[in-house]
Design an enzyme around this catalytic site. Structure first.
Site, PDB file in Angstrom:
ATOM      1  N   ASP A  10       4.869  -1.268 -13.910  1.00 17.04           N
ATOM      2  CA  ASP A  10       5.272  -1.983 -12.706  1.00 17.04           C
ATOM      3  C   ASP A  10       5.771  -3.384 -13.025  1.00 17.04           C
ATOM      4  O   ASP A  10       6.815  -3.822 -12.533  1.00 17.04           O
ATOM      5  CB  ASP A  10       4.111  -2.055 -11.717  1.00 17.04           C
ATOM      6  CG  ASP A  10       3.664  -0.693 -11.244  1.00 17.04           C
ATOM      7  OD1 ASP A  10       4.332   0.308 -11.573  1.00 17.04           O
ATOM      8  OD2 ASP A  10       2.630  -0.620 -10.548  1.00 17.04           O
ATOM      9  N   GLY A  12       0.782  -1.223   0.000  1.00 17.78           N
ATOM     10  CA  GLY A  12       0.000   0.000   0.000  1.00 17.78           C
ATOM     11  C   GLY A  12       0.812   1.270   0.000  1.00 17.78           C
ATOM     12  O   GLY A  12       0.317   2.333   0.368  1.00 17.78           O
ATOM     13  N   SER A  18       4.763  -0.994  -5.675  1.00 13.44           N
ATOM     14  CA  SER A  18       4.429  -2.126  -6.548  1.00 13.44           C
ATOM     15  C   SER A  18       4.644  -3.487  -5.911  1.00 13.44           C
ATOM     16  O   SER A  18       5.205  -4.402  -6.521  1.00 13.44           O
ATOM     17  CB  SER A  18       5.207  -2.035  -7.866  1.00 13.44           C
ATOM     18  OG  SER A  18       4.830  -0.890  -8.570  1.00 13.44           O
TER      19      SER A  18
END
Length: 403
Positions: free
Chosen positions: A189, A137, A141
């Protein structure tokens, strides 16, 4: 166990203890030894924010923090995976994929399996233990690291690793997050998690998916400051900003019919046709267009070793994200201000979607602790929040070792 052990422990953040914990957990949960270790890093984006869904350019680096799985293939289609951090299991049959509603991380595992099998590949199950130290969070990533490590486990465990190129692994794991998990992320990502290289950033063209490794200056490090502030607004703001960018393109096409995305518009063209755009839409477009220009300028500055220029461009990026794109927050602004005022800091900016999460600073090597101390001293006074700080070098991308 062969001599890969030294390479593995160095790759998983230099932690022999962490790798040994994985091995011990495997022997505790299963009989026999693991056969493979699959590893994938998180990422921090040096510059190029909110450009990916506008067909633009990004410049991420792979982190030393990562997700690692030790596993042994099975002869059937059962997957059993134990999470050391969550102290929980996910278990399913590849022939009977169903969402596990009460366990989000298990759905990422299922999603990767689903995505690979959707391409017509046959997978076999495995027994495994997973550990990750990418902060969840935080905008670094952790989900992409999880997906890419799981992909490595499935591909090697099923003996089909030679059937996938690095970009194809990235696309398969992105599809898992988009279509199975339901998170509309871009390709950056997963791409950097797969294709990152030690001491290099990765310039990615988000339209063509062409990529180039860019050497990082050897006398600089990255310091990441986690604001620990909520990112609850990021999702709704992402959708809103994306719609505003699309409106900007549609409006500019009246005068620039050949453009497909903001990637195709120059700053001069935007200025010339500014009157066509609502003020707020203009601001959003201005950020994306100038951010693409900053990414390319940063690459040139890195090639010449001009760290002062790289830092200047990073700080300009934060100002644009704060003022034009309006995705910063008081916590991110406070973090960036503390970083920028530190001796040895060339520049700093928020990284990721914004509103919360992390900021990244480019600092003189050897000054990492000075910057960290300044953050711990000043940031809580400004925000009443205790942060986390991580120093990192650019790391290698995903790997799978035979044990």
């Amino acid at each position: 166990m062969n001599n890969n052990i030294d390479e593995i422990t160095e790759s998983i953040a230099g932690s022999g203890k962490r790798f040994q914990m994985l091995l011990d957990a495997f022997h505790e949960k299963y009989t026999g030894d693991p056969i493979y270790a699959a590893f994938a890093p998180g990422r921090v984006n040096l510059i190029g924010e909110h450009t990916d869904y506008n067909d633009g350019f990004v410049l991420p680096v792979a982190l030393t923090r990562n997700v690692c799985i030790v596993l042994r293939p099975r002869e059937d289609d059962t997957v059993r995976l134990y999470s050391a951090e969550y102290n929980s299991w996910t278990e399913f049959k590849l022939s009977e994929l169903e969402d596990e509603r009460n366990q989000a991380w298990g759905n990422y595992v299922r999603g990767v399996a689903w995505s690979i099998m959707q391409q017509g590949h046959k997978l076999t199950g495995f027994d495994g233990v997973i550990s990750g130290n990418v902060p969840r969070g935080s905008g670094l990533s952790s989900s992409a690291a999880l997906e890419v490590a799981v992909a490595g486990a499935f591909l090697y465990g099923s003996g089909i690793n030679n059937e996938f190129t690095g970009p194809e692994v990235a696309q398969a794991t992105q599809r898992a997050e988009n279509e199975y998990v339901g998170v509309n992320c871009g390709i950056m990502d997963q791409f950097i998690s797969v294709l990152g290289a030690k001491d290099h950033a990765l310039l990615i063209d988000c339209r063509s998916l062409e990529y180039t490794l860019i050497p990082m200056p050897t006398d600089a490090s990255l310091v990441i400051g986690n604001t620990k502030a909520s990112r609850s607004l990021a999702s709704s703001a992402y959708n809103e900003r994306r719609a505003q960018c699309e409106l900007g393109v549609a409006t500019l096409q009246q005068k620039l019919p050949n453009i497909r995305a903001l990637r195709d518009v120059t700053s001069a063209q935007l200025a010339e046709h500014r009157s066509l755009l609502e003020p707020l839409v203009y601001q959003r477009c201005h950020h994306v267009i100038t951010e693409n220009e900053r990414v390319l300028a940063t690459v040139q500055a890195m090639k010449t070793g001009d760290l002062a220029r790289v830092g200047e461009l990073m700080s300009q990026s934060h100002q644009s994200l704060r003022d034009d794109y309006a995705v910063s927050s008081k916590e991110l602004d406070a973090m960036v201000e503390v970083m920028q005022n530190c001796p040895g800091c060339y520049g700093a900016r928020l990284t990721g979607a914004g509103f919360g999460g992390c900021a990244v600073a480019l600092v003189t090597q050897g000054q990492e602790q000075v910057v960290a101390d300044a953050i711990f001293n000043a940031y809580p006074k400004k925000t009443d929040i205790w942060p986390e700080v991580y120093a990192t070098q650019a790391s290698d991308g995903a790997r799978v070792w035979t044990l």
